[in-house]
Design a protein around this motif. Sequence first.
Motif, PDB file in Angstrom:
ATOM      1  N   ARG A 257      27.499  42.221 -24.921  1.00 62.30           N
ATOM      2  CA  ARG A 257      27.346  41.733 -26.422  1.00 62.30           C
ATOM      3  C   ARG A 257      25.758  42.678 -26.883  1.00 62.30           C
ATOM      4  N   LYS A 258      24.548  41.964 -27.275  1.00 63.18           N
ATOM      5  CA  LYS A 258      23.689  42.899 -27.741  1.00 63.18           C
ATOM      6  C   LYS A 258      23.592  43.594 -28.077  1.00 63.18           C
ATOM      7  N   MET A 259      24.404  44.301 -26.611  1.00 65.86           N
ATOM      8  CA  MET A 259      23.925  45.973 -26.103  1.00 65.86           C
ATOM      9  C   MET A 259      24.599  46.900 -26.936  1.00 65.86           C
TER      10      MET A 259
ATOM     11  N   CYS B 283      25.676  52.547 -20.320  1.00 71.02           N
ATOM     12  CA  CYS B 283      25.094  53.126 -21.241  1.00 71.02           C
ATOM     13  C   CYS B 283      24.964  54.757 -21.454  1.00 71.02           C
ATOM     14  N   ASN B 284      25.317  54.843 -20.592  1.00 77.87           N
ATOM     15  CA  ASN B 284      26.154  56.649 -20.612  1.00 77.87           C
ATOM     16  C   ASN B 284      26.897  56.777 -21.142  1.00 77.87           C
ATOM     17  N   ALA B 285      28.354  56.442 -21.651  1.00 82.71           N
ATOM     18  CA  ALA B 285      28.943  55.780 -21.824  1.00 82.71           C
ATOM     19  C   ALA B 285      28.949  55.970 -23.398  1.00 82.71           C
ATOM     20  N   SER B 286      27.097  54.978 -23.646  1.00 80.38           N
ATOM     21  CA  SER B 286      27.434  54.335 -25.673  1.00 80.38           C
ATOM     22  C   SER B 286      27.134  55.578 -25.777  1.00 80.38           C
ATOM     23  N   ILE B 287      26.756  57.116 -25.238  1.00 74.54           N
ATOM     24  CA  ILE B 287      26.606  58.021 -26.545  1.00 74.54           C
ATOM     25  C   ILE B 287      28.258  58.118 -27.735  1.00 74.54           C
ATOM     26  N   GLY B 288      29.120  58.147 -26.804  1.00 76.10           N
ATOM     27  CA  GLY B 288      30.673  58.077 -26.954  1.00 76.10           C
ATOM     28  C   GLY B 288      31.077  57.187 -28.069  1.00 76.10           C
TER      29      GLY B 288
END
Length: 562
Positions: free
Chosen positions: A123-125, A84-89
Amino acid sequence: MAANLSVQSGGQLVVAALRAHGVEMAFSVAGESYLEVLDALYDAPEIRLITCRQEGGAAFMAETYGKLTGKPGVLLVTRGPGACNASIGVHTAFQDSTPMVVLVGQVARHQIDREAFQEVDFRKMFAPLAKWVTQIDLADRVPELMNQAFQVATSGRPGPVVVALPEDMLRDRHAAAVVGPFRAVRAHPGAADLAEMRRLLAAAERPIMLVGGSGWSDAAAADIARFAMANELPVCCSFRRQDIVDNRLPCFVGDLGTGAAPSLVARIKAADLVLAVGARIGEITSQGYTLFEVPDPGKTLIHVHAAAEELGRVFRPTLAMQSGMPEFATAAVALEPVARPRWQAWRAEARAEYEAGLVPTPLTASPPLDLGRIMTWLRERLPDDAIVTSDAGNFSGWPNRFLQYRRPGRQLGPTSGAMGYGVPAAVAAKLVYPGRVVVGFCGDGGFMMTGQELMTASSEGVGPIILLFNNAMYGTIRMHQERRFPGRVVGTTLKNPDFAALARAYGGFGATVARTEEFAPAFEKAVASGRPAIIELRMDPEMITTGTTLSALRRQAETAKA
């Protein structure tokens, strides 16, 4: 064949695949869900593993690596919170078309769909954030799916690929043949399309070329500049892609980012032909989709892009060409130039307008800290190969407007508008090119999101210089507040630490600059220190953009409401 292969764990096969694909550097925050991969990296000293302080910063570093090198930036994070933390990158890599391979630890296979500890369906995220998402459930498929990950990340329109690695799969042992390295697949322009492009260009009266997007090598950037010069075409760039064409060339006429020059916007609207090369022509570049009519642009539009699905996505082109940037630039520069083009005066006028915009005009009389003068000094001081990174925020208007970019120097900023990008990007750039001057531009808000990655720089022995614009607020949001709700300020005021002292606590150089004449000596000391550096610029909060003040915005809004 398998009989001749050694049996390896899934984790060892993952690292063997990284080796096969030529990975030299990877960014990580360690997690127990992929311990086998970390252990295998112990035996792969040729892969430099950068230990970061938060997954968001690590993701921005991997994205920066991909932008700079054209090779996938590799990121390793743990399941759940780490991902989740990495998702912005990951989202930034997607919107910026940057090649990236993200390896995410996952819960054991027998725990899936039980909402196990830190379980997320990746896969959904990541479906709307990544180019492709997969999960490797069988260790013997690691080479196959890792190869596919690198191919997908680099081919066509580049982007991020997320690979989930169940922790028990990483412990399984199998013999499997590892393949690599990846070979990026890009389309080439056809001869008939190139001929039609030249015919349309020769018939134009007021053409302009828009360059942007990703996939530009230094050679491709040089080729497209030669094409523009040979045809005396005015060239502008899309949002945060100012480094594609040397801004000092007489063909360069500005950028279509936030706060684009009204004169350039007017010229795009007045043009009878737009040759868009590499740019998606997205919301920021199209000034909120107002530069052209939708879907018929109302003028000749030639659109060149690496992905077929981007051609005609919003604006229907007269001529659509699917091509990689190096492939198109090589073909374009080989075309016979248009003889005695009718638009020579048109180009010269556009260039004159751009050059006029490089001259700063103080918004108040004798400001103690004149950011325009500081940017002008930096424009002359920075070497040709300097790398400039930028966070998101109003402060970025100063380097965007007043600096000039050229290859092999680079401009690195998130077209996704992600705050927190500037510091990690500067750290990664300095890791990739330790011999170059790297300057990161940040606001106080963005710095506080990922500024701890300066400790990563200190640990790795590299020294990016961070110029921190401190106006004690979330400036962009404050600007919008004053425009829509003048005088009703809430939720945007910040109280900050002593940034120079913070730099020293991280083992770096720190300085606070409140007057224009203090900047140059502080900058030279930062360069000489060789350490991570913060130069805090104590801004007047009134200086909300390069062209107006908070008070002026408030008066305009109050007048409009009256």
